[in-house]
Design a protein around this motif. Structure first.
Motif, PDB file in Angstrom:
ATOM      1  N   SER A  82      60.696  74.686  69.171  1.00 57.23           N
ATOM      2  CA  SER A  82      59.564  74.883  68.268  1.00 57.23           C
ATOM      3  C   SER A  82      58.461  73.864  68.523  1.00 57.23           C
ATOM      4  N   ILE A  83      58.847  72.610  68.684  1.00 55.01           N
ATOM      5  CA  ILE A  83      57.864  71.558  68.936  1.00 55.01           C
ATOM      6  C   ILE A  83      57.167  71.778  70.274  1.00 55.01           C
ATOM      7  N   THR A  84      57.941  72.122  71.302  1.00 52.72           N
ATOM      8  CA  THR A  84      57.364  72.331  72.633  1.00 52.72           C
ATOM      9  C   THR A  84      56.379  73.490  72.625  1.00 52.72           C
ATOM     10  N   LEU A  85      56.777  74.628  72.081  1.00 53.63           N
ATOM     11  CA  LEU A  85      55.895  75.789  72.059  1.00 53.63           C
ATOM     12  C   LEU A  85      54.665  75.538  71.201  1.00 53.63           C
ATOM     13  N   ALA A  86      54.825  74.857  70.069  1.00 57.37           N
ATOM     14  CA  ALA A  86      53.676  74.549  69.208  1.00 57.37           C
ATOM     15  C   ALA A  86      52.692  73.641  69.939  1.00 57.37           C
ATOM     16  N   SER A  87      53.214  72.670  70.690  1.00 57.04           N
ATOM     17  CA  SER A  87      52.314  71.757  71.403  1.00 57.04           C
ATOM     18  C   SER A  87      51.562  72.465  72.515  1.00 57.04           C
ATOM     19  N   GLY A  89      50.524  75.551  72.105  1.00 58.25           N
ATOM     20  CA  GLY A  89      49.693  76.543  71.450  1.00 58.25           C
ATOM     21  C   GLY A  89      50.354  77.879  71.208  1.00 58.25           C
ATOM     22  N   TYR A  90      51.685  77.934  71.336  1.00 51.91           N
ATOM     23  CA  TYR A  90      52.431  79.169  71.084  1.00 51.91           C
ATOM     24  C   TYR A  90      53.231  79.016  69.808  1.00 51.91           C
ATOM     25  N   ARG A  91      53.537  80.134  69.181  1.00 54.54           N
ATOM     26  CA  ARG A  91      54.366  80.107  67.962  1.00 54.54           C
ATOM     27  C   ARG A  91      55.642  80.841  68.182  1.00 54.54           C
TER      28      ARG A  91
END
Length: 91
Positions: A82-87, A89-91
């Motif tokens: 979750s943290i990687t994808l959020a950083s 720009g993906y959800r």
């Protein structure tokens, strides 16, 4: 796997970033590799690298064979994903 689940599993910038999400969606390293276009060996190596980088495993690989294996993503794996994808720009 239904089309909508497959589409969600492969959302992300690269195969390497999509692999954990696909493992979570499919429950299998080999199925995830097929979903994201990686060889089984490349997906397995990615799991080993991820697990070695953290103080606890992100994926719990299990032997497959005739009856198939299951490779659940751990709570730590879900958090890192979750943290990687959020950083990125993906959800």
């Amino acid at each position: 796997m239904p089309t909508a689940a497959r589409a969600r599993a492969v959302a992300g910038p690269t195969a390497a970033h999509r692999a954990p999400r696909a493992i979570r969606a499919s429950g299998s390293i080999s199925a995830a590799a097929r979903l994201v276009g990686l060889s089984y060996k490349a997906a397995w190596d990615a799991v080993q690298v991820m697990n070695n980088l953290f103080d606890r495993p992100l994926v719990l690989p299990a032997a497959g064979g005739k009856d198939g294996g299951a490779s659940p993503i751990t709570e730590a794996g879900i958090a890192v994903q979750s943290i990687t994808l959020a950083s990125l720009g993906y959800r």
